[in-house]
Scaffold this motif. Structure first.
Motif, PDB file in Angstrom:
ATOM      1  N   SER A   1       0.954  -1.654   0.300  1.00 18.53           N
ATOM      2  CA  SER A   1      -0.503   0.282   0.049  1.00 18.53           C
ATOM      3  C   SER A   1       1.127   1.093   0.128  1.00 18.53           C
ATOM      4  N   GLU A   2       2.076   1.436   0.615  1.00 20.52           N
ATOM      5  CA  GLU A   2       2.837   2.660   0.749  1.00 20.52           C
ATOM      6  C   GLU A   2       3.482   2.520  -0.626  1.00 20.52           C
ATOM      7  N   VAL A   3       3.854   1.641  -1.110  1.00 24.85           N
ATOM      8  CA  VAL A   3       4.204   1.454  -2.584  1.00 24.85           C
ATOM      9  C   VAL A   3       3.947   2.039  -3.492  1.00 24.85           C
ATOM     10  N   ILE A   4       2.618   1.755  -4.050  1.00 21.45           N
ATOM     11  CA  ILE A   4       1.549   1.613  -4.655  1.00 21.45           C
ATOM     12  C   ILE A   4       0.935   3.474  -4.215  1.00 21.45           C
ATOM     13  N   HIS A   5       1.068   4.011  -3.233  1.00 21.01           N
ATOM     14  CA  HIS A   5       0.744   5.503  -2.581  1.00 21.01           C
ATOM     15  C   HIS A   5       2.112   6.572  -2.612  1.00 21.01           C
ATOM     16  N   SER A   6       3.307   5.422  -2.430  1.00 16.82           N
ATOM     17  CA  SER A   6       4.764   6.365  -2.960  1.00 16.82           C
ATOM     18  C   SER A   6       4.552   6.833  -5.201  1.00 16.82           C
ATOM     19  N   VAL A   7       4.439   6.065  -5.401  1.00 13.94           N
ATOM     20  CA  VAL A   7       4.014   6.082  -6.674  1.00 13.94           C
ATOM     21  C   VAL A   7       2.955   6.919  -7.217  1.00 13.94           C
ATOM     22  N   ALA A   8       2.079   6.850  -6.766  1.00 14.75           N
ATOM     23  CA  ALA A   8       0.643   8.093  -7.007  1.00 14.75           C
ATOM     24  C   ALA A   8       1.767   9.316  -6.448  1.00 14.75           C
ATOM     25  N   ASP A   9       2.531   9.477  -5.313  1.00  9.47           N
ATOM     26  CA  ASP A   9       2.862  10.789  -4.919  1.00  9.47           C
ATOM     27  C   ASP A   9       3.578  10.839  -5.804  1.00  9.47           C
ATOM     28  N   LEU A  10       5.035  10.398  -6.480  1.00  8.62           N
ATOM     29  CA  LEU A  10       5.928  10.744  -7.367  1.00  8.62           C
ATOM     30  C   LEU A  10       5.151  11.491  -9.004  1.00  8.62           C
ATOM     31  N   GLY A  11       3.828  10.844  -9.511  1.00 10.23           N
ATOM     32  CA  GLY A  11       3.672  11.384 -10.804  1.00 10.23           C
ATOM     33  C   GLY A  11       2.595  12.437 -10.373  1.00 10.23           C
ATOM     34  N   ASN A  12       1.647  12.417  -9.030  1.00 10.85           N
ATOM     35  CA  ASN A  12       1.570  13.778  -8.849  1.00 10.85           C
ATOM     36  C   ASN A  12       2.398  14.872  -8.449  1.00 10.85           C
ATOM     37  N   GLN A  13       2.948  14.909  -8.190  1.00  7.98           N
ATOM     38  CA  GLN A  13       4.803  15.778  -8.045  1.00  7.98           C
ATOM     39  C   GLN A  13       4.828  15.737  -9.352  1.00  7.98           C
ATOM     40  N   CYS A  14       5.425  15.056 -10.738  1.00 11.78           N
ATOM     41  CA  CYS A  14       5.677  15.432 -12.007  1.00 11.78           C
ATOM     42  C   CYS A  14       4.075  16.199 -12.316  1.00 11.78           C
ATOM     43  N   LEU A  15       3.264  15.956 -12.087  1.00 12.38           N
ATOM     44  CA  LEU A  15       2.379  17.124 -13.102  1.00 12.38           C
ATOM     45  C   LEU A  15       2.404  18.124 -12.016  1.00 12.38           C
ATOM     46  N   LEU A  16       2.491  18.341 -10.906  1.00 11.56           N
ATOM     47  CA  LEU A  16       2.763  19.770  -9.974  1.00 11.56           C
ATOM     48  C   LEU A  16       3.947  20.814 -10.335  1.00 11.56           C
ATOM     49  N   ALA A  17       5.594  19.455 -11.489  1.00 12.36           N
ATOM     50  CA  ALA A  17       5.567  20.227 -11.958  1.00 12.36           C
ATOM     51  C   ALA A  17       6.034  20.887 -13.600  1.00 12.36           C
ATOM     52  N   VAL A  18       4.803  19.806 -13.840  1.00 15.65           N
ATOM     53  CA  VAL A  18       4.839  20.125 -15.089  1.00 15.65           C
ATOM     54  C   VAL A  18       3.382  21.568 -14.959  1.00 15.65           C
ATOM     55  N   GLY A  19       2.968  21.907 -14.525  1.00 14.70           N
ATOM     56  CA  GLY A  19       2.195  22.627 -13.950  1.00 14.70           C
ATOM     57  C   GLY A  19       2.561  24.240 -14.171  1.00 14.70           C
ATOM     58  N   ILE A  20       3.849  24.421 -13.183  1.00 11.69           N
ATOM     59  CA  ILE A  20       5.212  25.036 -12.179  1.00 11.69           C
ATOM     60  C   ILE A  20       5.318  25.224 -13.916  1.00 11.69           C
ATOM     61  N   SER A  21       6.036  24.281 -14.901  1.00 13.61           N
ATOM     62  CA  SER A  21       6.831  25.526 -16.276  1.00 13.61           C
ATOM     63  C   SER A  21       5.926  25.851 -17.053  1.00 13.61           C
ATOM     64  N   GLN A  22       4.700  24.846 -17.292  1.00 13.42           N
ATOM     65  CA  GLN A  22       3.266  25.661 -17.956  1.00 13.42           C
ATOM     66  C   GLN A  22       2.377  27.199 -17.908  1.00 13.42           C
ATOM     67  N   SER A  23       3.356  27.154 -16.529  1.00  9.90           N
ATOM     68  CA  SER A  23       2.559  28.391 -16.218  1.00  9.90           C
ATOM     69  C   SER A  23       3.626  29.700 -16.378  1.00  9.90           C
ATOM     70  N   LEU A  24       4.978  29.721 -16.543  1.00  8.04           N
ATOM     71  CA  LEU A  24       6.061  30.302 -16.936  1.00  8.04           C
ATOM     72  C   LEU A  24       5.860  31.011 -17.792  1.00  8.04           C
ATOM     73  N   ARG A  25       4.789  30.445 -18.846  1.00 10.22           N
ATOM     74  CA  ARG A  25       4.937  30.572 -20.025  1.00 10.22           C
ATOM     75  C   ARG A  25       4.377  32.453 -20.874  1.00 10.22           C
ATOM     76  N   GLU A  26       4.990  32.237 -21.708  1.00 14.25           N
ATOM     77  CA  GLU A  26       4.521  34.227 -21.604  1.00 14.25           C
ATOM     78  C   GLU A  26       3.196  34.385 -22.255  1.00 14.25           C
ATOM     79  N   ALA A  27       2.866  34.905 -22.674  1.00 12.65           N
ATOM     80  CA  ALA A  27       1.714  35.518 -22.451  1.00 12.65           C
ATOM     81  C   ALA A  27       1.135  35.184 -24.625  1.00 12.65           C
ATOM     82  N   ASP A  28       0.207  35.330 -25.455  1.00 19.29           N
ATOM     83  CA  ASP A  28       0.525  34.555 -26.918  1.00 19.29           C
ATOM     84  C   ASP A  28      -1.219  35.316 -27.290  1.00 19.29           C
TER      85      ASP A  28
END
Length: 257
Positions: A99-126
């Motif tokens: 259960s902890e393995v599954i939870h940590s894998v989910a955490d890792l995937g979700n934090q990667c999504l957060l990193a993508v969100g930060i990167s996407q939010s820094l794009r310039e206006a168009d």
């Protein structure tokens, strides 16, 4: 339609009128180059020609985007934790550790999504987003939250119920407890980083930590803080249930964990 040509002297004169001095113009050039690198994911600025004659580098360009430090720390720590817990599960066969393995894998995937969100939010206006992409971080944090609910909670619950009907006796108890202790320390470090980031941002906004977490607009630091709180609590629960099963000889406790 023909484009109007400009003389170099005219551009230099307009630049001096706009920025006041050549020194200030060079500072602005470097500011824009640093921001451009931040948006493209390049963090190194050591090769830029910033010298003492330009004064101190502005704090605004040196600041790491809100949430980035906590998210990147969580990604690194969860990568270590996933590997450790997976090894522990292979040796022990514990449902709690799975259960902890599954939870940590989910955490890792979700934090990667957060990193993508930060990167996407820094794009310039168009043209399609004249106000910029800053709100993208909220969209990605929502996707992350939904992901951890279904993957982390749903799959863990399924395996726990399966363990109740097909109990498995614990093996190599010491390895399992050692890995859980390591995970607790690593997850605790990530939690402290996220907590400090939230406290820092709360002070900047002159609000309490509670107000910042419950009412603030920072989706990234708060998401990591909440995930790490659950992760630390999960390690403690898994260790407790694993110990109960080991000392009582009843695998039901492990499945409940």
């Amino acid at each position: 339609q023909k484009k109007k040509p400009y003389l170099v002297q005219d551009l230099e004169r307009a630049t001096l009128q706009r920025y006041g001095s050549e020194k200030e113009f060079r500072r602005e050039q470097l500011r824009r180059e640093i921001k451009r690198r931040r948006r493209s994911g390049r963090s190194s600025i050591s090769d830029l020609p910033w010298d003492s004659a330009l004064g101190r580098m502005p704090e605004s360009v040196l600041q790491i985007p809100v949430g980035q430090r906590a998210v990147h720390t969580a990604i690194a720590t969860n990568g270590i934790v996933v590997c450790g817990k997976l090894v522990a599960f292979v040796f022990t066969g514990s449902a709690s550790i799975l259960s902890e393995v599954i939870h940590s894998v989910a955490d890792l995937g979700n934090q990667c999504l957060l990193a993508v969100g930060i990167s996407q939010s820094l794009r310039e206006a168009d043209a399609s987003h004249p106000y910029g992409y800053a709100t993208d971080r909220y969209v990605w944090s929502l996707i992350s939250g939904v992901g951890i609910f279904f993957l982390g909670c749903g799959v863990s619950t399924y395996h726990g119920i399966q363990g109740l009907f097909n109990p498995h006796h614990i093996e190599h108890y010491e390895i399992g407890m050692g890995v859980l202790a390591l995970a607790l320390v690593v997850e605790g470090y990530s939690l402290m980083v996220a907590l400090k980031e939230c406290q820092h941002e709360a002070r900047k906004q002159d609000v309490t930590l509670r107000e910042y977490v419950l009412e603030g607009s920072d989706a990234m630091n708060v998401a990591v803080l909440m995930e790490d709180c659950v992760a630390v609590g999960g390690c403690a629960v898994a260790a407790g249930c694993l110990s109960l099963s080991h000392f009582t000889g009843n695998p039901v406790y492990d499945s409940l964990g």
